[in-house]
Design an enzyme around this catalytic site. Structure first.
Site, PDB file in Angstrom:
ATOM      1  N   THR A  46     -19.217 -15.588 -48.045  1.00 42.73           N
ATOM      2  CA  THR A  46     -20.474 -14.944 -47.156  1.00 42.73           C
ATOM      3  C   THR A  46     -20.143 -15.079 -45.659  1.00 42.73           C
ATOM      4  OG1 THR A  46     -22.019 -15.297 -48.892  1.00 42.73           O
ATOM      5  CG2 THR A  46     -22.888 -15.037 -46.779  1.00 42.73           C
TER       6      THR A  46
ATOM      7  N   SER B 214     -16.360 -15.851 -53.376  1.00 43.12           N
ATOM      8  CA  SER B 214     -15.522 -17.126 -54.138  1.00 43.12           C
ATOM      9  C   SER B 214     -15.720 -17.084 -55.639  1.00 43.12           C
ATOM     10  CB  SER B 214     -16.173 -18.384 -53.532  1.00 43.12           C
ATOM     11  OG  SER B 214     -17.440 -18.748 -53.995  1.00 43.12           O
TER      12      SER B 214
ATOM     13  N   THR C  16     -19.517 -20.074 -50.636  1.00 44.92           N
ATOM     14  CA  THR C  16     -19.919 -21.338 -51.253  1.00 44.92           C
ATOM     15  C   THR C  16     -20.233 -21.445 -52.586  1.00 44.92           C
ATOM     16  OG1 THR C  16     -22.360 -20.532 -50.915  1.00 44.92           O
ATOM     17  CG2 THR C  16     -21.359 -21.611 -48.964  1.00 44.92           C
TER      18      THR C  16
HETATM   19  N1  ASP Z   1     -21.327 -15.365 -53.214  1.00 48.87           N
HETATM   20  C1  ASP Z   1     -20.738 -15.820 -51.745  1.00 48.87           C
HETATM   21  C2  ASP Z   1     -19.631 -16.421 -52.218  1.00 48.87           C
HETATM   22  O1  ASP Z   1     -19.520 -17.549 -52.808  1.00 48.87           O
HETATM   23  C3  ASP Z   1     -21.585 -17.145 -51.400  1.00 48.87           C
HETATM   24  C4  ASP Z   1     -21.433 -17.510 -50.140  1.00 48.87           C
HETATM   25  O2  ASP Z   1     -20.307 -17.686 -49.832  1.00 48.87           O
HETATM   26  O3  ASP Z   1     -22.470 -18.341 -49.646  1.00 48.87           O
HETATM   27  O4  ASP Z   1     -18.585 -15.768 -51.752  1.00 48.87           O
END
Ligand code: ASP
Length: 336
Positions: free
Chosen positions: A14, A60, A92
């Site tokens: 993100t 991710s 995350t």
């Molecule tokens: N969906 C995102 C990821 O993990 C969430 C984030 O980065 O906060 O790529």
């Protein structure tokens, strides 16, 4: 004074995500690279000299352990070339897994910090730049040396083995259930309140053993009330090399499944974690069928304080490195 040299590797997430036309309601996707993120942080250049690289631009959920093994190799090479610390930027959703895998794979003293953001790069209150700055402060600090991999978000410093994403939306999503964060970043300085010792496991050699071999597949299965065992019984026939079972409470399964679990454990390594996500798996309290005493007697390996996803990474790397049953049991015991 010469500033510390930091290697920054971005894998996506993100923190790197934008929408071509936010007003049109299109979803965000990973578009930015490490150099874009670094350029957006005023003051970063005063903290460290940064080399920014972007090995991946992925959400991710699409990262694999093979990506993390490659990142570990790049960081190790960077440390050999004189970098003083490394930052891995990623989504995350699986950040705690990357941090833990890097903790297992890298034994160097230099700090390795994983960070990301809960809000996209164009969102009001986007916290990516602040997280990258605090990650750099930690990665450049002498106090963070020798602590293994760390996760730094929301001004908090977490140990890789403890940290977990515990909320789907808040900037304060990351917690360390068993012990709390190691410290905070305040007034531009890393302030460590407590430290974790390194766990002395034998070195992992997944790539050295056979660079072209795929990592062994390890299944992760959560137990729930009334589970009738049909997924469990399918596991051996699906070609898995190991299984992590997230049991109820202190590490329990329905009594009707205990025999099936034992049959599987006779064929492949089965690690017992707790679906509660905090506290250790027990080893010597409950004596009924399907209890931890019963399951351990049937050959299961208690995961200690490790959550299911982290236990799965440790078992995968252990199997990839050719560890025998005694070495696997000893490794998990170190987290108990
Ligand atoms: N969906 C995102 C990821 O993990 C969430 C984030 O980065 O906060 O790529």
């Amino acid at each position: 004074m010469t500033r510390p040299r930091l290697l920054v590797l971005s894998l996506g997430g993100t923190i790197t995500m934008t929408a071509a036309d936010p007003a049109a309601g299109a979803g965000i996707t990973p578009t930015l690279g490490a150099a874009d993120l670094v350029a957006a942080v005023p003051g970063l250049g005063e903290v460290a000299q940064i080399e920014a690289r972007s090995p991946q631009r992925l959400p991710s959920a699409s990262l694999g352990l093979d990506h993390v093994v490659a990142v570990a190799q790049e960081i190790r090479a960077g440390f050999a070339q004189g970098f003083d610390g490394a930052i891995v930027i990623q989504g995350t959703d699986t950040l705690e897994e990357t941090a833990f895998a890097l903790d297992l794979l890298l034994r160097e003293e230099q700090p390795v910090v994983v960070t990301g953001a809960m809000r996209g790069a164009q969102a009001p209150g986007a916290e990516g730049p602040a997280n990258l700055l605090t990650a750099a402060i930690v990665a450049a600090s002498a106090e963070a040396r020798g602590l293994g991999a760390l996760a730094v978000l929301n001004d908090e410093i977490h140990a890789a083995r403890l940290v977990r994403k515990a909320h789907s939306a808040l900037a304060s999503a990351f917690v360390s259930d068993n012990g709390g964060p190691l410290g905070v970043v305040a007034e531009g300085r890393a302030r460590l309140l407590t430290r974790v010792g390194r766990i002395g496991l034998p070195a992992f050699a997944p790539a050295a053993a056979n660079p072209n071999a795929a990592l062994p597949p390890v299944a992760l299965l959560k137990m729930a009330m009334g589970d009738d065992g049909r997924l469990l019984r399918a596991v051996p026939g699906l070609g898995y090399a190991g299984l992590v079972l997230e049991g109820m409470g202190a590490g329990h399964v329905p009594a009707d499944l205990a025999e099936d679990v034992g049959t599987i454990a006779a064929a492949l390594p089965v690690v017992l974690a707790s679906r509660t996500l905090a506290g250790p798996v027990f080893e010597r309290t409950y004596g009924y069928a399907g209890s931890e005493i019963d399951l351990i007697a049937r050959g299961l390996v208690p995961a200690g304080f490790l959550t299911g996803p982290k236990a799965r990474l440790l078992l995968t790397l252990a199997l990839a490195s050719g560890w025998d049953a005694a070495a696997i049991r000893a490794a998990f015991a170190a987290y108990g």
